[in-house]
Write an enzyme that holds these catalytic residues in place. Sequence first.
Site, PDB file in Angstrom:
ATOM      1  N   THR A  80       0.848  -1.192   0.000  1.00  0.00           N
ATOM      2  CA  THR A  80       0.000   0.000   0.000  1.00  0.00           C
ATOM      3  C   THR A  80       0.885   1.245   0.000  1.00  0.00           C
ATOM      4  OG1 THR A  80      -0.092   0.087   2.413  1.00  0.00           O
ATOM      5  CG2 THR A  80      -1.827  -1.164   1.320  1.00  0.00           C
ATOM      6  N   ALA A 138       3.698  -1.231   4.729  1.00  0.00           N
ATOM      7  CA  ALA A 138       3.047  -0.022   5.237  1.00  0.00           C
ATOM      8  C   ALA A 138       4.037   1.133   5.120  1.00  0.00           C
ATOM      9  CB  ALA A 138       2.618  -0.220   6.688  1.00  0.00           C
ATOM     10  N   VAL A 143       8.028  -2.222   6.835  1.00  0.00           N
ATOM     11  CA  VAL A 143       8.018  -0.764   6.759  1.00  0.00           C
ATOM     12  C   VAL A 143       8.548  -0.308   5.397  1.00  0.00           C
ATOM     13  CG1 VAL A 143       8.857   1.390   7.781  1.00  0.00           C
ATOM     14  CG2 VAL A 143       8.326  -0.579   9.253  1.00  0.00           C
ATOM     15  N   LYS A 144       7.720   0.447   4.709  1.00  0.00           N
ATOM     16  CA  LYS A 144       8.044   0.908   3.357  1.00  0.00           C
ATOM     17  C   LYS A 144       8.692   2.287   3.452  1.00  0.00           C
ATOM     18  CE  LYS A 144       5.653   0.760  -1.128  1.00  0.00           C
ATOM     19  NZ  LYS A 144       4.298   0.684  -1.721  1.00  0.00           N
ATOM     20  N   VAL A 145       9.919   2.398   2.946  1.00  0.00           N
ATOM     21  CA  VAL A 145      10.750   3.594   3.118  1.00  0.00           C
ATOM     22  C   VAL A 145      11.173   4.124   1.749  1.00  0.00           C
ATOM     23  CG1 VAL A 145      12.879   4.488   4.146  1.00  0.00           C
ATOM     24  CG2 VAL A 145      11.608   2.656   5.304  1.00  0.00           C
TER      25      VAL A 145
END
Length: 216
Positions: free
Chosen positions: A27, A60, A86-88
Site C-alpha cells: 500500500t 506499510a 516498513v516501506k521507506v
Amino acid sequence: MKFFIDTANLAQIKEANELGILDGVTTNPSLMAKEGIKGTEAIMNHYKTICEMVDGDISAEVIATDFNGIVEEGKKLAAIHPNIVVKVPMIKDGIKAIKWFTDNGIRTNCTLVFSAGQAILCAKAGATYVSPFIGRIDDSGWDGVQLIEQIAHIYAIQGFKTQVLAASIRNANHIIRCAEVGAHVCTCPLDSIMGLLKHPLTDIGLAKFLEDAKKM
C-alpha cells in the site's frame, strides 16, 4: 515468484486472497487516500485489518522524509502486526533509516527505486525488499523489466539477500516478463492478476466442452 496485491481496497484484497495465490499486500498514501482513509488512527486500523485478512507480508509506508521521523513512524507501523514491512522511500535519510531498521530487527521495503545504483544501496543497507517502479520507467521511454533483470543479476552475483519486488505493474504481460527475468515478487493491481486467467482459446474450448456436455 510471490504475488502481492497493490491496493488498500479490502474487497479487492479479499477477492485476490480467495484465489489462494496471494502472498502479501503493498500500500501507499495514494492508495489509502483513494479509499477515503484519512488520519493516523484510521490508517493504522486499516493496516491492522489487512494483516488480519492476509497471512503474508504487508508493506506499510512512512510519510516522514527525515531520519528521525522515518524511524519513529516505522517503529509504530511495525508494532501493528508481525507481518508489517516498513516501506521507506529511496532517499539519503531513507537508506540511513533502513540500516537502523535492519540493525533493530524491523523488515523494510525500499520504494521509488528507478536505477540499479539505488538498488545496490538498498541491499547494502539490508532492505528486505527493493521496489523498482517498472510502469513509470516504461512511461519515461525506457524498459522497466530490463531494470528488474539487471538488479536480479547484480543481487545474484553479489549474494545480496534483498528480494526484488517489481512494482508499478500495468498488465499481465508485465507479470510474465518479470517472472522470466528473476523477480522474487510482483505487486499488482487486481485486474493484472486476473488478466493472467484470460485466453481466448480457453473460452472457446470451455464453450465447446459445455456444448458437447449437453449432448451426453
